[in-house]
Motif scaffolding. Structure first.
Motif, PDB file in Angstrom:
ATOM      1  N   LEU A   1       0.908  -1.240  -0.070  1.00 39.26           N
ATOM      2  CA  LEU A   1      -0.007  -0.053  -0.047  1.00 39.26           C
ATOM      3  C   LEU A   1       0.912   1.404   0.018  1.00 39.26           C
TER       4      LEU A   1
ATOM      5  N   PHE B   1      -7.301   4.019  -6.011  1.00 39.14           N
ATOM      6  CA  PHE B   1      -7.199   2.570  -5.520  1.00 39.14           C
ATOM      7  C   PHE B   1      -7.290   1.801  -6.772  1.00 39.14           C
TER       8      PHE B   1
ATOM      9  N   PHE C   1      -4.221   0.015  -7.892  1.00 35.13           N
ATOM     10  CA  PHE C   1      -3.351  -0.625  -7.057  1.00 35.13           C
ATOM     11  C   PHE C   1      -3.520  -2.319  -7.309  1.00 35.13           C
TER      12      PHE C   1
ATOM     13  N   ILE D   1      -3.138  -5.583  -5.538  1.00 33.63           N
ATOM     14  CA  ILE D   1      -3.962  -5.904  -4.210  1.00 33.63           C
ATOM     15  C   ILE D   1      -5.340  -6.325  -4.880  1.00 33.63           C
TER      16      ILE D   1
ATOM     17  N   ARG E   1      -9.446  -3.779  -2.528  1.00 33.48           N
ATOM     18  CA  ARG E   1      -9.439  -2.595  -2.977  1.00 33.48           C
ATOM     19  C   ARG E   1     -10.799  -1.783  -2.716  1.00 33.48           C
TER      20      ARG E   1
ATOM     21  N   LEU F   1     -10.961  -0.690   0.683  1.00 33.91           N
ATOM     22  CA  LEU F   1     -10.027   0.652   0.821  1.00 33.91           C
ATOM     23  C   LEU F   1     -11.063   1.930   0.144  1.00 33.91           C
TER      24      LEU F   1
END
Ligand code: SAH
Ligand code: SF4
Length: 358
Positions: free
Chosen positions: A35, A47, A50, A53, A58, A61
């Motif tokens: 992160l 996000f 990412f 991930i 996600r 998040l």
């Protein structure tokens, strides 16, 4: 759906990391490292970027955290130089400004001029930001987001950061110091963006507490002092909200800073026609500066709409510089950039208050 509550950038700071851990209690250290990498190394601002991930994480998040902490409203490019001014919306729905200025060096980078507050409580007579009044402090996430967003948007590297946009950084010390941790890294356990503290300068109108605290801070941030007059009465006229802080106190604080940090303090002096450019002002300035370890920057006043002030003549500025140099004081003139788009020093003001969309 409710909007996310937590500021993701702030949540990466050791002081707030527990709120991130709470959502991912089963994840290993490596996950949090990933992160951090997305923000601090890859400078991701969403996000969705990412990609290593899981989709599920996600989503967690995106449901609970916001990234970045500001949103881009508009961008104006100077027709004259490479300066770009950005209007950014805060969580509270106010707008602030940040500016990218060409660093003028061969390998072409930018200097980022960022804001620390929404407006300013100190209403210095010559300053556009001062006319806005004080609309609130920026959070550390909002301060750092100016760097993250503009680094992600710009095609050139940001080589230096100056806290010379809207606001008095030392009247928002808690968040400014947290922002410095995130920009430079706190210690080995948290490296943040890893920017060298020598590449960051904080400009203050003379808030003594802030100068002292920065002097005691482990980072070697550059300090810039907005002086504008070395005569107490005339400084009080230009900066009425600072009239209780004497030049003697300021000189002591500057001396303390340069001793603690073993580095010169930068002094900013706006040249205002008939207000601070007389022979008496020059004499007082030389006397004030001589015992100090300083580098002086003269700035021709940038016109602010509705204000009667005028810049001193170029000849007068050159004379001041010459006289200081003759006394062994390092003095230069700050090159003016972005004044055609209201992005030069002291021209930052946002009249438009944007309401937060539901
Ligand atoms: N509040 C802090 C930092 C933001 S102001 C401070 O006062 O230092 C950044 C710089 O712009 C300061 O040196 C300030 O004095 C200068 N400034 C303000 N209005 C200006 C103007 N109209 N023309 C040129 N410089 C200006
Ligand atoms: Fe505030 Fe600095 Fe402008 Fe004074 S010069 S009103 S302290 S932003």
């Amino acid at each position: 759906m409710e909007s996310p509550r937590y500021d993701f950038i702030e949540s990466l700071h050791p002081k707030f990391i527990e709120q991130l851990h709470a959502f991912f209690s089963h994840e290993k250290r490596y996950f949090f490292k990933q992160l951090e990498d997305w923000v601090f190394v890859k400078k991701a601002t969403n996000f969705a970027e990412f990609t290593n991930i899981s989709k599920k994480n996600r989503e967690i998040l995106a449901q609970n955290f916001f990234l970045p902490s500001l949103s881009l409203v508009s961008q104006v490019n100077s027709g004259k130089d490479q300066t770009v001014k950005f209007l950014l919306r805060t969580q509270s729905g106010h707008t602030i400004e940040a500016v990218l200025i060409d660093d003028g060096l061969a390998n072409k980078g930018y200097i980022l001029c960022l804001s620390s507050q929404k407006g300013c409580s100190l209403a210095c007579r010559f300053c556009a930001t001062g006319t806005m009044g004080m609309l609130g402090n920026l959070s550390s996430g909002e301060i750092v987001s100016q760097y993250l967003m503009l680094a992600a948007l710009s095609n050139r590297p940001i080589k230096r950061i100056v806290f010379m946009g809207m606001g008095e950084p030392f009247l928002n010390r808690k968040n400014v110091f947290l922002a410095l941790d995130i920009l430079c890294g706190k210690d080995q356990s948290f490296r943040g963006f890893g920017i060298s503290s020598r590449r960051i300068a904080i400009s203050t109108s003379g808030i003594l507490r802030g100068i002292e605290e920065l002097a005691g801070h482990s980072l070697n941030i550059r300090l810039s002092l907005s002086l504008h007059s070395a005569i107490d009465e005339s400084r009080a006229e230009l900066m009425p909200d600072l009239k209780n802080i004497s030049l003697l106190q300021i000189a002591k604080a500057m001396q303390y800073y340069s001793r603690q940090k073993n580095q010169a303090v930068f002094v900013e002096y706006i040249m205002l026609k008939d207000l601070n450019d007389s022979d008496a002002h020059l004499k007082a300035l030389i006397e004030f500066l001589k015992p100090l370890f300083v580098k002086v920057n003269f700035i021709a006043y940038n016109k602010v709409q509705g204000k009667p002030y005028k810049p001193s003549s170029q000849q007068r500025i050159a004379f001041f510089i010459e006289q200081l140099q003759a006394q062994g004081i390092v003095a230069t003139q700050r090159y003016k950039k972005g004044d055609d788009i209201g992005a030069a020093c002291g021209q930052l003001v946002s009249k438009k208050i944007v309401t937060v969309s539901p």
